[in-house]
Scaffold this motif. Structure first.
Motif, short mmCIF file in Angstrom:
data_model
loop_
_atom_site.label_atom_id
_atom_site.label_comp_id
_atom_site.label_asym_id
_atom_site.label_seq_id
_atom_site.Cartn_x
_atom_site.Cartn_y
_atom_site.Cartn_z
N ILE A 1 1.20 -0.63 -0.14
CA ILE A 1 -0.20 -0.12 -0.28
C ILE A 1 0.85 1.43 0.21
N LEU A 2 1.97 1.50 0.43
CA LEU A 2 3.11 2.26 1.14
C LEU A 2 3.37 2.51 -0.42
N LEU A 3 3.73 1.53 -0.92
CA LEU A 3 4.20 2.20 -2.18
C LEU A 3 3.35 2.12 -3.03
N GLU A 4 2.32 1.67 -3.23
CA GLU A 4 0.80 2.47 -4.14
C GLU A 4 0.44 4.00 -4.12
N VAL A 5 0.84 3.86 -2.66
CA VAL A 5 0.71 5.13 -2.02
C VAL A 5 1.50 5.94 -2.64
N LEU A 6 2.34 6.34 -3.05
CA LEU A 6 4.30 7.14 -3.29
C LEU A 6 3.51 7.01 -5.00
N ARG A 7 3.49 6.07 -5.65
CA ARG A 7 3.55 6.06 -6.75
C ARG A 7 2.39 7.00 -7.00
N ARG A 8 1.36 6.69 -6.96
CA ARG A 8 -0.12 7.21 -7.32
C ARG A 8 0.31 8.93 -6.99
N ARG A 9 0.98 8.82 -5.81
CA ARG A 9 1.74 10.64 -5.86
C ARG A 9 2.35 10.93 -6.86
N LYS A 10 3.37 10.57 -6.81
CA LYS A 10 3.98 10.85 -8.21
C LYS A 10 3.35 10.84 -9.32
#
Length: 339
Positions: A126-135
């Motif tokens: 979930i952490l990696l997906e939140v970062l990806r979507r923010r970028k």
């Protein structure tokens, strides 16, 4: 019953003028009860408060959707059209929203908050997906006050090929059965709903050997209206979703564009040895492909290491102190990169 659906620990320095802000936001594993991590987060908070006494500090986290242990009205009903149980995609959106709220509540006009995300197990995915979507779409999360996510710490991460893990192989057939999650949830409720909370907590402690800080949320999880159903439904969805490495080079700190970006987020991975939810071969392949090395230009790649203390996947049951110490060192290293 003291089990809560969110944790928020704050420190305000005696002199708040121009004080810098640090937010540590935690994302749980499955079962997604934040209360399992209270001891761990308190240890992290105490360390940060001592090390950065001149900072405004917040350590926060929330349960995943569907794991409520008490009636909080519409707290998690951000979209009335979404009815549980909730899949992995819905959990990612939920955590993105809760992260934004945590940042907004910690906002200070005098400084730009520094944010560190910590994820455990599926919380790392979930952490990696939140970062990806923010970028990819920075405006969709509406992260306020120029907050900068300086690091993501992934503990016992299940980010690729979870179905290949020892537990994944065992449970995949069960998760493939139609409505298994629903049937199991009903059975658990019939078995335990009549037992008083205190008596069931004592029984849970005796059977599992869990200390009270872990036996209490486990009891709340068992007695909650939808907890078991939600946990199994989410686990089944994890089996189908968490497969290959889906993230691009920029997120992994490999892209040349990221080297010149002011939005670099350093990743740190702490894997277990013989982790029953992480396949050794999947872990080793990820380390070989993505981990930082001693070569020039590798400094933005993730730090990846394997535990040498025999700490189990569910570290929050009995091994909070050792993992809190490692996280403290990760955060110290992340903060030093800003100097």
């Amino acid at each position: 019953m003291t089990v809560q659906d969110s944790i928020e620990l704050t420190h305000v320095p005696s002199t708040t003028k121009s004080a810098e802000s640090l937010l540590v936001f935690f994302i749980t594993g499955n079962p997604g009860l934040i209360e399992y991590y209270r001891t761990f987060l308190t240890l992290c908070f105490d360390s940060l408060r001592n090390r950065y006494s001149d900072y405004r500090i917040k350590v926060a986290g929330t349960s995943l959707r569907g794991f409520e242990v008490q009636d909080n009205g519409h707290r998690y009903r951000n979209n009335d059209n979404e009815i549980g149980p909730y899949d992995l995609e819905q959990q990612i959106k939920h955590i993105g929203q809760m992260l934004e709220r945590a940042i907004e509540s910690h906002a200070d006009p005098s400084s730009s908050p520094k944010v560190v995300l910590i994820g455990h197990s599926v919380g790392s995915y979930i952490l990696l997906e939140v970062l990806r979507r923010r970028k990819q779409s920075p405006n969709t999360q509406q992260i306020s006050n120029n907050a900068k996510i300086i690091g993501g710490i992934c503990l016992f991460p299940t980010v690729t090929h979870i179905a290949k893990s020892p537990s994944g192989r065992k449970f995949s057939l069960l998760f493939a059965m139609p409505y298994f999650y629903l049937i199991a949830g009903v059975v658990v409720r019939l078995l335990f709903s009549w037992i008083p909370f205190a008596a069931l907590q004592t029984l849970v402690g005796l059977v599992t050997g869990f200390p009270a800080p872990a036996a209490e949320p486990t009891t709340a999880f068992i007695k909650s209206p939808n907890g078991v159903r939600q946990a199994l439904y989410l686990a089944g969805h994890e089996m189908l979703t968490i497969t290959t490495d889906i993230w691009d080079d920029e997120l992994w700190g490999i892209s040349e564009a990221q080297n010149s970006s002011s939005d670099t987020t350093k990743l740190c991975f702490y894997f277990g040895t013989d982790d029953h939810w992480v396949a050794d071969e999947a872990r080793d392949e990820l380390i070989a492909a993505r981990a930082a090395s001693s070569e020039a230009g590798d400094q933005d790649k993730p730090t990846m290491e394997i535990d040498t203390h025999g700490i189990p996947h569910g570290f929050c049951i009995k091994h909070n102190d050792l993992i809190a110490e490692r996280v403290d060192k990760y955060i110290e290293e992340l903060m030093q990169t800003l100097v």
